[in-house]
Design an enzyme around this catalytic site. Structure first.
Site, PDB file in Angstrom:
ATOM      1  N   SER A   1      -6.314   3.147   4.430  1.00 53.37           N
ATOM      2  CA  SER A   1      -5.692   2.410   3.327  1.00 53.37           C
ATOM      3  C   SER A   1      -6.735   1.733   2.442  1.00 53.37           C
ATOM      4  O   SER A   1      -6.698   0.528   2.200  1.00 53.37           O
ATOM      5  CB  SER A   1      -4.691   1.372   3.869  1.00 53.37           C
ATOM      6  OG  SER A   1      -3.775   1.001   2.864  1.00 53.37           O
TER       7      SER A   1
ATOM      8  N   SER B   1       0.793  -1.231   0.000  1.00 50.52           N
ATOM      9  CA  SER B   1       0.000   0.000   0.000  1.00 50.52           C
ATOM     10  C   SER B   1       0.824   1.281   0.000  1.00 50.52           C
ATOM     11  O   SER B   1       0.253   2.369  -0.044  1.00 50.52           O
ATOM     12  CB  SER B   1      -0.974   0.000   1.185  1.00 50.52           C
ATOM     13  OG  SER B   1      -2.053  -0.862   0.925  1.00 50.52           O
TER      14      SER B   1
ATOM     15  N   LYS C   1       0.043   3.720  -2.729  1.00 42.12           N
ATOM     16  CA  LYS C   1      -0.951   4.789  -2.598  1.00 42.12           C
ATOM     17  C   LYS C   1      -0.304   6.168  -2.442  1.00 42.12           C
ATOM     18  O   LYS C   1      -0.968   7.181  -2.659  1.00 42.12           O
ATOM     19  CB  LYS C   1      -1.870   4.505  -1.402  1.00 42.12           C
ATOM     20  CG  LYS C   1      -2.743   3.260  -1.559  1.00 42.12           C
ATOM     21  CD  LYS C   1      -3.633   3.078  -0.348  1.00 42.12           C
ATOM     22  CE  LYS C   1      -4.594   1.918  -0.512  1.00 42.12           C
ATOM     23  NZ  LYS C   1      -3.960   0.611  -0.310  1.00 42.12           N
TER      24      LYS C   1
END
Length: 518
Positions: A328, A80, A83
């Site tokens: 997230s 993640s 991101k």
């Protein structure tokens, strides 16, 4: 565009260090005085990383001076941490004030309260639409005087393409909320905005032998619930499974739950979110006395001359970043990726969106030839970033006009508020990094990352990127925490090693543990 792009003190420093020490070597400014490189090397030498690989970079945020590197150009799965690039590109390309709009339009003629023609529900990707928002849209339609639609309800999701799932997403994740299908029209069941899902709540029956009570949020018939579970006597096993059968909206509840027990609560994806949105909106229309005589039709474009009856705007992007980054949210990342594709090239696809992200990254000095990004969220195991390029991104965005809002979206170590601490809310508590470090977490099986900012004991802000892969330990997050706490306790003159703690759980993204963040 940022006038400071291209002025890369940090990049020059990296080049000089690499020339002197060779690729992958540890390095630090005045390293003999500070001891920082040695302290971080000790953490990375922990037995939990045996056989694994780490890419780590630490830099002075203000000057860009490189303070430490370890395999800084080695590409690893960032999970993640992907991101970071998606969110920063969205702030630049879409803008902090960008809002998704959902419209209801009519095509046909009015005869009193009867619309003789089709009713269109047109979406642009809003990941925050709740059943209550569809109810408000229906109320606006009713307030316009329409009580009957002699036509169809058309769900126009054509802003995005028809590819629902990302590249190389694991097939066995498909029914779980963190891997929902992507559409320009969908529904979120809660204010975490887990779009494309329903919440299935299972409560035990009143007595042993009773069927458990199952409810769905929002209240919709779009999914079919089959209960194969049984209530058992108090003290028995609470062993429930909630699963959606692939390719269908059939959700099966099986197992046992004891009288007076906790039951279960699961977020499950739906198959074909556009149909889900249409179904929820049709029910809302009926609740407001608007009858649609024709069937639902999906994926057809609204005619140019259609008249607006109702409209809803999402929160601004700068505010949407909070649930997106703090929790997230994978689906937010993918929706923003397709929205960027549409904004730049009028193609709401992953390929167009990823090209837009790459264009932004290149513009701020990230070497896009050294990264591979195939989705917006990092759910794909094909994503590859070295810590050096993530650090470049973290340094560059500090000069952007929207930086304060973007930084605000990063999780804060040990802040108990889940919309502040997010996926870091239980980490680094009782340390110098608590309420200090702001960083994006990342987790897949065998991949963990933490990249962001922390202020050291002398008041100097540091940028760090830690990407760890190919380990077999249940968790390496204590190693990430130890590095960040070491940075928080350090000064330009001295660093004290903080010993890694024992892991409290496996390496799942904390936000993936519904309904409670770890």
């Amino acid at each position: 565009m940022n006038p400071h792009r291209g002025k890369w003190t940090w990049a020059v420093t990296v080049a000089l260090v690499a020339a002197v020490l060779g690729p992958g070597a540890s390095a630090g400014a005045d390293s003999d005085r500070s001891g920082l490189p040695e302290a971080i090397d000790t953490v990375l030498g922990d037995a939990r990383m045996e056989g694994g690989v780490a890419s780590v970079v630490v830099a002075d945020a203000a000057s860009g001076e490189l303070l430490y590197q370890h395999l800084s150009s080695t590409r690893l799965m960032p999970a993640s941490n992907t991101k970071l690039s998606t969110s920063a590109a969205a702030m630049e390309i879409l803008g902090p004030g960008y809002r998704f709009t959902t419209d209801v339009l009519a095509n046909g003629r009015r005869s009193g309260s009867v619309l003789r023609g089709d009713l269109y529900l047109r979406g642009t990707g809003d990941p925050t639409l709740l059943a209550a928002d569809y109810d408000r849209l229906a109320a606006q339609v009713a307030a316009s005087g329409v009580t009957r639609v002699d036509g169809r309800l058309i769900a126009d999701d054509t802003r995005f393409d028809a590819q629902r799932l990302g590249r190389d997403w694991a097939w066995d994740d498909e029914s779980y909320y963190y891997a929902a299908q992507i559409s320009a029209l969908s529904v979120a069941p809660d204010t975490d905005y887990d779009t494309g899902t329903v919440i299935v709540t299972v409560a035990p029956g009143a007595a042993a032998g009773d069927e458990p009570v199952v409810t769905v949020t929002p209240d919709t018939d779009y999914v079919d619930i089959e209960v194969r579970a049984t209530t058992v006597a108090a003290g028995g096993a609470n062993a429930l499974a909630v699963e959606r059968e692939h390719g269908t909206n059939d959700i099966v509840v099986s197992g046992t739950t004891p009288v007076g027990g906790a039951g279960a609560k699961e977020w499950m994806t739906v198959w074909e979110p556009t149909g889900y949105a249409a179904d929820v909106f049709r029910d809302a229309l009926a609740d407001h006395g608007v009858k649609v005589t024709g069937p639902n039709r999906l994926g057809r474009q609204t005619p140019a001359g259609a008249r607006s009856l109702a409209s809803h705007d999402s929160m601004a992007l700068k505010d949407l970043l909070v649930p997106f980054m703090k929790l997230s949210n994978n689906m937010h990342a993918e929706i923003l990726t397709k929205a960027m594709g549409y904004e730049v090239s009028k193609q709401g696809s992953w390929s167009a969106g990823l090209a837009a992200i790459a264009g932004y990254l290149k513009g701020i000095g990230v070497d896009t030839a050294k990264v591979r990004q195939v989705d917006g969220s990092g759910l794909s195991r094909m994503d590859n970033f070295p810590a050096g390029q993530l650090a470049k991104l973290l340094l560059a965005v500090r000069a952007e006009p929207w930086y304060a809002d973007w930084k605000r979206s990063l999780p804060v170590a040990c802040d108990p508020d889940r919309f502040v601490g997010g996926t870091l809310r239980t980490r680094m508590c009782g340390t110098a990094a608590a309420l200090n470090a702001r960083a994006k977490t990342g987790s897949l099986t065998g991949a963990s990352a933490l990249s962001g900012y922390v202020t050291d004991a002398g008041g100097r802000e540091l940028v760090f990127s830690i990407v760890l892969n190919n380990y077999l330990a249940s968790s390496v997050k204590p190693l990430e925490d130890a590095i960040v706490v070491t940075l928080a306790k350090s000064t330009e003159e001295a660093a004290t090693l903080v010993e890694p703690r024992t892991a409290r759980g496996g390496d799942l993204e904390c936000a993936w543990r519904k309904p409670v963040l770890c």
